[in-house]
Design a protein around this motif. Structure first.
Motif, PDB file in Angstrom:
ATOM      1  N   ARG A 194       1.104  -1.173  -2.696  1.00 60.82           N
ATOM      2  CA  ARG A 194       1.086  -2.453  -3.403  1.00 60.82           C
ATOM      3  C   ARG A 194       2.518  -2.903  -3.647  1.00 60.82           C
ATOM      4  NH1 ARG A 194      -2.452   0.510  -6.630  1.00 60.82           N
ATOM      5  NH2 ARG A 194      -0.943   0.569  -8.330  1.00 60.82           N
ATOM      6  N   ASP A 195       2.718  -4.222  -3.644  1.00 55.47           N
ATOM      7  CA  ASP A 195       4.028  -4.725  -4.017  1.00 55.47           C
ATOM      8  C   ASP A 195       4.086  -4.886  -5.537  1.00 55.47           C
ATOM      9  OD1 ASP A 195       2.714  -7.116  -4.651  1.00 55.47           O
ATOM     10  OD2 ASP A 195       3.365  -8.144  -2.823  1.00 55.47           O
ATOM     11  N   ALA A 196       5.215  -5.394  -6.046  1.00 58.15           N
ATOM     12  CA  ALA A 196       5.390  -5.478  -7.499  1.00 58.15           C
ATOM     13  C   ALA A 196       4.390  -6.430  -8.144  1.00 58.15           C
ATOM     14  CB  ALA A 196       6.811  -5.902  -7.832  1.00 58.15           C
ATOM     15  N   ALA A 197       3.862  -7.389  -7.363  1.00 53.65           N
ATOM     16  CA  ALA A 197       2.855  -8.321  -7.879  1.00 53.65           C
ATOM     17  C   ALA A 197       1.438  -7.767  -7.734  1.00 53.65           C
ATOM     18  CB  ALA A 197       2.958  -9.665  -7.161  1.00 53.65           C
ATOM     19  N   ARG A 198       1.356  -6.486  -7.327  1.00 56.76           N
ATOM     20  CA  ARG A 198       0.094  -5.760  -7.164  1.00 56.76           C
ATOM     21  C   ARG A 198      -0.728  -6.250  -5.978  1.00 56.76           C
ATOM     22  NH1 ARG A 198       0.774  -6.320 -12.787  1.00 56.76           N
ATOM     23  NH2 ARG A 198       1.015  -4.329 -13.874  1.00 56.76           N
ATOM     24  N   ASN A 199      -0.103  -6.944  -5.054  1.00 55.20           N
ATOM     25  CA  ASN A 199      -0.778  -7.337  -3.823  1.00 55.20           C
ATOM     26  C   ASN A 199      -0.780  -6.163  -2.848  1.00 55.20           C
ATOM     27  OD1 ASN A 199      -1.141 -10.109  -4.616  1.00 55.20           O
ATOM     28  ND2 ASN A 199       1.035 -10.428  -4.225  1.00 55.20           N
ATOM     29  N   PRO A 200      -1.873  -5.972  -2.086  1.00 57.40           N
ATOM     30  CA  PRO A 200      -1.910  -4.841  -1.153  1.00 57.40           C
ATOM     31  C   PRO A 200      -0.890  -4.992  -0.039  1.00 57.40           C
ATOM     32  CG  PRO A 200      -3.804  -6.291  -0.838  1.00 57.40           C
ATOM     33  CD  PRO A 200      -3.110  -6.763  -2.074  1.00 57.40           C
ATOM     34  N   ARG A 201      -0.413  -3.872   0.456  1.00 54.36           N
ATOM     35  CA  ARG A 201       0.533  -3.842   1.564  1.00 54.36           C
ATOM     36  C   ARG A 201       0.265  -2.574   2.362  1.00 54.36           C
ATOM     37  NH1 ARG A 201       6.414  -3.102   0.716  1.00 54.36           N
ATOM     38  NH2 ARG A 201       6.103  -1.848   2.568  1.00 54.36           N
ATOM     39  N   PRO A 202       0.682  -2.519   3.634  1.00 54.19           N
ATOM     40  CA  PRO A 202       0.486  -1.294   4.415  1.00 54.19           C
ATOM     41  C   PRO A 202       1.182  -0.105   3.762  1.00 54.19           C
ATOM     42  CG  PRO A 202       1.109  -3.115   5.843  1.00 54.19           C
ATOM     43  CD  PRO A 202       1.285  -3.600   4.441  1.00 54.19           C
ATOM     44  N   PHE A 203       0.612   1.068   3.946  1.00 57.22           N
ATOM     45  CA  PHE A 203       1.154   2.293   3.372  1.00 57.22           C
ATOM     46  C   PHE A 203       2.620   2.458   3.759  1.00 57.22           C
ATOM     47  CE2 PHE A 203       2.113   6.831   3.576  1.00 57.22           C
ATOM     48  CZ  PHE A 203       1.682   7.274   2.339  1.00 57.22           C
ATOM     49  N   ASP A 204       3.475   2.668   2.755  1.00 56.55           N
ATOM     50  CA  ASP A 204       4.907   2.817   2.956  1.00 56.55           C
ATOM     51  C   ASP A 204       5.278   4.276   2.706  1.00 56.55           C
ATOM     52  OD1 ASP A 204       7.745   2.942   2.453  1.00 56.55           O
ATOM     53  OD2 ASP A 204       7.751   0.766   2.220  1.00 56.55           O
ATOM     54  N   ALA A 205       5.569   5.003   3.781  1.00 57.65           N
ATOM     55  CA  ALA A 205       5.840   6.438   3.675  1.00 57.65           C
ATOM     56  C   ALA A 205       7.090   6.720   2.847  1.00 57.65           C
ATOM     57  CB  ALA A 205       5.978   7.040   5.065  1.00 57.65           C
TER      58      ALA A 205
END
Length: 307
Positions: free
Chosen positions: A235-246
């Motif tokens: 999730r980004d800081a606005a809690r929007n989903p994003r691809p898994f960031d290793a």
């Protein structure tokens, strides 16, 4: 649970805070169960960093100031359906926390600890909440709003007919949460779109008189006073989903290894390596670790699947 002397070193805690303040994807909350203020910012949002006995950030929407070198960090992860959250609670011994509020609204005078110089002469009103972590207050220099708040003096903040919740929701006044570790201010007139400084006051939760959610593994005798929410892998800081960031995932795992419960961290390592959870000896905490392992494996698997 012995964390060793390093966990309480001023330098280690300051390094944790400094790194988080430099990361626009990290957010903070100060306060307690039922009343708190959050601080967040966007990557392109102008922010002033300051150091003057306390370290912090100020944006046009709000600010955070911390002096948390004496805090004990407790890192943890919590699973929920379809994901997980992670956090670092900055805790103090209960004896180091302030006494509960007076139970009624009081006027404390000019806010000499204000983050912005222009607010240092504005009047601060303590809502009198029974919050062991600190104080929740409203601040204004507007004569009309001052008169309205003074009309509530000596009365419970949320008594019938009180305008206080409306003042907070409409951002007509500054919301100020102060604790022994610092403060978060939500400036009047600012936009609430996340990530942003914003406040939550929920009278029904306050009646439960809890210091933290049951899912937070805070050791007995400690009270979480501030909470850091580092950048999340999904999730980004606005809690929007994003691809898994290793890289984000690895960063928090390092924090967890240093400041998490050693027994739970060791269990997580074993479960991630394929060891099954012993159902006969399982507890709420160990089952929670197993859920986190599954959720994180699923997130990584979705990211690794060719599209």
């Amino acid at each position: 649970m012995d964390r060793g002397p390093d966990i309480r070193s001023t330098e280690a805690v300051r390094a944790l805070i400094d790194a988080a303040l430099a990361d626009p994807d990290a957010t903070w909350s100060l306060g307690g169960f039922g009343a708190l203020a959050e601080f967040g910012r966007t990557a392109d949002e102008p922010a002033r960093r300051f150091e003057a006995g306390r370290t912090g950030l100020e944006t046009a929407r709000g600010g955070i100031a911390l002096a948390a070198g004496a805090a004990v960090p407790i890192a943890y992860e919590t699973a929920f359906t379809g994901g997980w959250s992670h956090a670092v609670a900055l805790c103090l011994p209960r004896a180091a926390c302030p006494f509960p509020g007076a139970g009624v609204v009081t006027e404390t005078g000019a806010d000499h600890g204000a983050i912005r110089v222009e607010n240092s002469g504005d009047n601060l009103f303590d809502l009198g909440l029974d919050l062991p972590q600190g104080r929740v207050g409203l601040r204004t220099g507007d004569p009309v709003l001052l008169a309205g708040l003074r009309d509530r003096l000596g009365r419970p903040a949320f008594e019938g007919g009180s305008p206080i919740l409306d003042l907070i929701a409409s951002r007509a006044v500054d919301l100020v949460v102060t604790t022994p570790l610092g403060r978060v201010e939500v400036f009047a007139g600012s936009q609430a779109s996340p990530p942003a400084p914003r406040g939550f006051v929920l009278p029904r939760l306050l009646t439960l008189r809890r210091t933290h959610a049951a899912t937070a593994p805070i050791p007995p005798g400690l009270v979480p006073v501030a909470t850091l929410h580092p950048a999340h892998p999904c999730r980004d800081a606005a809690r929007n989903p994003r691809p898994f960031d290793a890289e984000r995932h690895a960063a928090f795992q390092a924090i967890l290894a240093r400041w998490g419960d050693p027994d739970l961290v060791a269990l997580k390592t074993r479960l991630a390596a394929g060891e099954p959870l012993d159902a006969r000896a399982a507890t709420r905490r160990t089952r929670g670790v197993a859920r986190v392992v599954r959720e994180q494996a699923d997130a990584k698997s979705r990211n690794d699947t060719p599209r």
